[in-house]
Each structure stands twice: as structure tokens, then as C-alpha cells.
Design an enzyme around this catalytic site. Structure first.
Site, mmCIF file in Angstrom:
data_model
loop_
_atom_site.group_PDB
_atom_site.id
_atom_site.type_symbol
_atom_site.label_atom_id
_atom_site.label_comp_id
_atom_site.label_asym_id
_atom_site.label_seq_id
_atom_site.Cartn_x
_atom_site.Cartn_y
_atom_site.Cartn_z
ATOM 1 N N GLU A 56 -6.541 -1.421 -6.853
ATOM 2 C CA GLU A 56 -6.139 -0.635 -7.824
ATOM 3 C C GLU A 56 -5.234 -1.602 -8.025
ATOM 4 O OE1 GLU A 56 -5.542 3.457 -4.847
ATOM 5 O OE2 GLU A 56 -4.705 1.930 -4.425
ATOM 6 N N SER A 100 0.927 -1.209 0.059
ATOM 7 C CA SER A 100 -0.203 -0.184 -0.303
ATOM 8 C C SER A 100 1.171 1.520 -0.660
ATOM 9 C CB SER A 100 -0.803 -0.447 1.164
ATOM 10 O OG SER A 100 0.124 -0.202 2.613
ATOM 11 N N HIS A 111 -3.319 -3.986 -6.260
ATOM 12 C CA HIS A 111 -3.483 -3.977 -4.070
ATOM 13 C C HIS A 111 -4.856 -3.541 -3.740
ATOM 14 C CE1 HIS A 111 -4.094 -0.304 -0.987
ATOM 15 N NE2 HIS A 111 -3.328 -1.238 -0.671
ATOM 16 N N ASN A 156 -5.048 5.546 -0.911
ATOM 17 C CA ASN A 156 -5.056 5.932 0.456
ATOM 18 C C ASN A 156 -3.628 7.739 -0.027
ATOM 19 O OD1 ASN A 156 -4.923 3.901 1.987
ATOM 20 N ND2 ASN A 156 -3.645 2.172 1.108
#
Length: 279
Positions: free
Chosen positions: A148, A115, A136, A187
């Protein structure tokens, strides 16, 4: 597809589960037999809960598709290997070097669930950077639909296409593509928001409960940012913040001292039984 998953914590177990539920042949590797046993219990319990809630018809077929081992060499015949180990760059770099030697198929995809660590760094630890890509997932993996897809500058278009097809067509996830930048899309937006909530508590401006209630009841969030941080893991949250700050040098990306102290104290959230809340 023959899938390998390295790591069987919350994320690795979730990835293995969704792959098995989708009919894939899955081998999961952990570092010790003790962790293999804990990972098996985690996967079986989750699948049995899904069955009891009517989310799947039966748990056993998916359980039967998953083999767990502490031997990385068992991944030699895999077509796709997804790394889901601790968010620690030297650990991941060493793993990708070893996977490059173990996985035999020249067209096998070596994917990372990181991440925060640049996919490029992990790709250059191998002799096949064109085959390395970020896939991800989000926690809890069996519940959240987003993935992702993160190609590095060296990832081939074919690898990127195959990774996206696997996420969407094989697993039934919704895939978005992100550039290979710290935090990717979600994120990079989410973690600074969480850090702002931590700073509110740290400064005494508001309690954790009031911050979370404010966002749940005032902004219709399903849960507050501090409960979410506890779910993600405060160590993972801090690692993403450190990666964002290292890349962009924005002060608001730096992990607040309170977050660092909590990580040092082992108060990591749900997985340790205590973070901003007790579990």
C-alpha cells in the site's frame, strides 16, 4: 538504489530481504548489537530457505548486499529509508526526527511501514514532510505481493510516484494507493473481521479452532482469522484496532478485553510462541 531499513524484526527483515533479492544495496539498522545479530540470523535463514525451496538460485548474492549495524548514522547516504520499528507512535516520531537529521540527500524518501499511525503525524516530525510517505508491506514480505502506497496531505506527487515505482518496478510488487486514514485499505477491512472472531471466542460462542476451521473450510480462506492474528502479532492487531477506534469512534473497532489481556500477558502469537495457539 541505496536503501536503508530501520528495524529487523519480522517485517524489517522481510523488507531488507526483498530489497536485496531485487539487487538493491541495503543497510539495516537495529537498536543493539544483540538485535543486529538476531536480525542477521533471521535474514540469512530466510534466504537459505528460499534457496533450498528453489525460489531463488542462490542466497549468498542477496546476503552480500545487506549490511547490518546499530549505528543510525550509517544511513546518511541512503536514497530511501523504510522505517519498520515497533508500532508505537512516540518511538516512530522520535525516529523520524532523527532520520531527518541523519539522511543527507534533500530528495531522499523517508518511508514508514506503519499499519496504523497516520503518515501525516510522522511527516510533521521532520523538516521535509513532502518526502515522507507510507510504503506498507504485508507479512510475510517475501511471499505477499501487495504494497500500500500512502501519501499524506503534504506528500509531494513526485515522492508518491517514486515510492510506487520502487515498489512495482524495483521490487516487483503490486501497489495500491490508500488515503492516509487509520488502517489504510486492507487493515480497515481486515482488523474488524479479526476482532469479531476474538469476540466470538471471548463470549464462549465458539472455540478458536472452530472459528478458524469455519472460515478455512466454509469460506475458502487460506487460514482462519485467529491464526492470522497470531501471525500478524496480537500486539500489532491491538495497536491497529486502537488507531481505528481513535479515528472513527466505531465500537466494533475497539480491541476486545481478551485481546488486551493477552497482549499484557505477553501472549503475542507466533513471535512469542503462544497466542490463540501454541507454536
Amino acid at each position: 538504489m541505496r536503501v536503508g531499513v530501520v528495524g529487523c524484526g519480522l517485517m524489517g527483515a522481510g523488507i531488507a530481504e526483498v530489497c536485496a533479492r531485487a539487487g538493491q544495496d541495503v543497510i539495516v539498522v537495529e537498536s543493539t548489537q544483540e538485535r543486529v545479530d538476531a536480525g542477521r540470523d533471521r535474514i540469512v535463514s530466510s534466504l537459505q530457505r528460499a534457496q533450498s525451496k528453489g525460489k531463488i538460485e542462490a542466497a549468498q548474492p542477496a546476503i552480500d548486499r545487506i549490511r547490518l549495524t546499530d549505528d543510525l548514522n550509517q544511513l546518511e547516504d541512503r536514497e530511501l529509508v523504510i522505517e519498520a520499528v515497533v508500532e508505537h507512535e512516540p518511538t516512530k516520531l522520535d525516529l523520524f526526527t532523527r532520520l531527518d537529521q541523519v539522511v543527507k540527500a534533500s530528495d531522499a524518501i523517508l518511508a514508514t511501514n506503519t499499519s496504523s499511525i497516520p503518515v501525516m503525524k510522522l511527516a510533521t516530525a521532520t523538516q521535509r514532510p513532502a518526502n515522507v510517505v507510507g510504503i506498507h508491506f504485508f507479512n510475510p514480505v517475501p511471499v505477499l505481493s501487495l504494497v500500500e502506497i500512502v501519501p499524506s496531505l503534504l506528500t509531494s506527487p513526485e515522492t508518491t510516484r517514486r515510492a510506487q515505482d520502487f515498489a512495482e518496478q524495483s521490487l516487483g510488487k503490486h501497489a495500491i494507493r490508500s488515503p492516509d486514514r487509520a488502517g489504510f485499505i486492507v487493515n480497515a477491512l481486515l482488523v474488524p473481521f479479526i476482532l469479531s472472531a476474538v469476540r466470538m471466542v471471548e463470549s464462549g460462542f465458539a472455540t478458536a479452532e472452530d472459528v478458524d476451521e469455519g472460515l478455512v473450510r466454509g469460506a475458502a480462506h487460506p487460514q482462519g482469522p485467529l491464526r492470522l492474528a497470531d501471525l500478524i502479532g496480537l500486539d500489532t492487531t491491538a495497536a491497529i484496532a486502537q488507531s481505528l477506534y481513535a479515528e472513527f469512534k466505531e465500537p466494533l473497532f475497539a480491541p476486545p478485553p481478551l485481546l488486551n489481556r493477552m497482549v499484557e500477558a505477553g501472549l503475542l502469537g507466533r513471535k512469542s510462541g503462544r497466542g490463540f495457539y501454541e507454536y
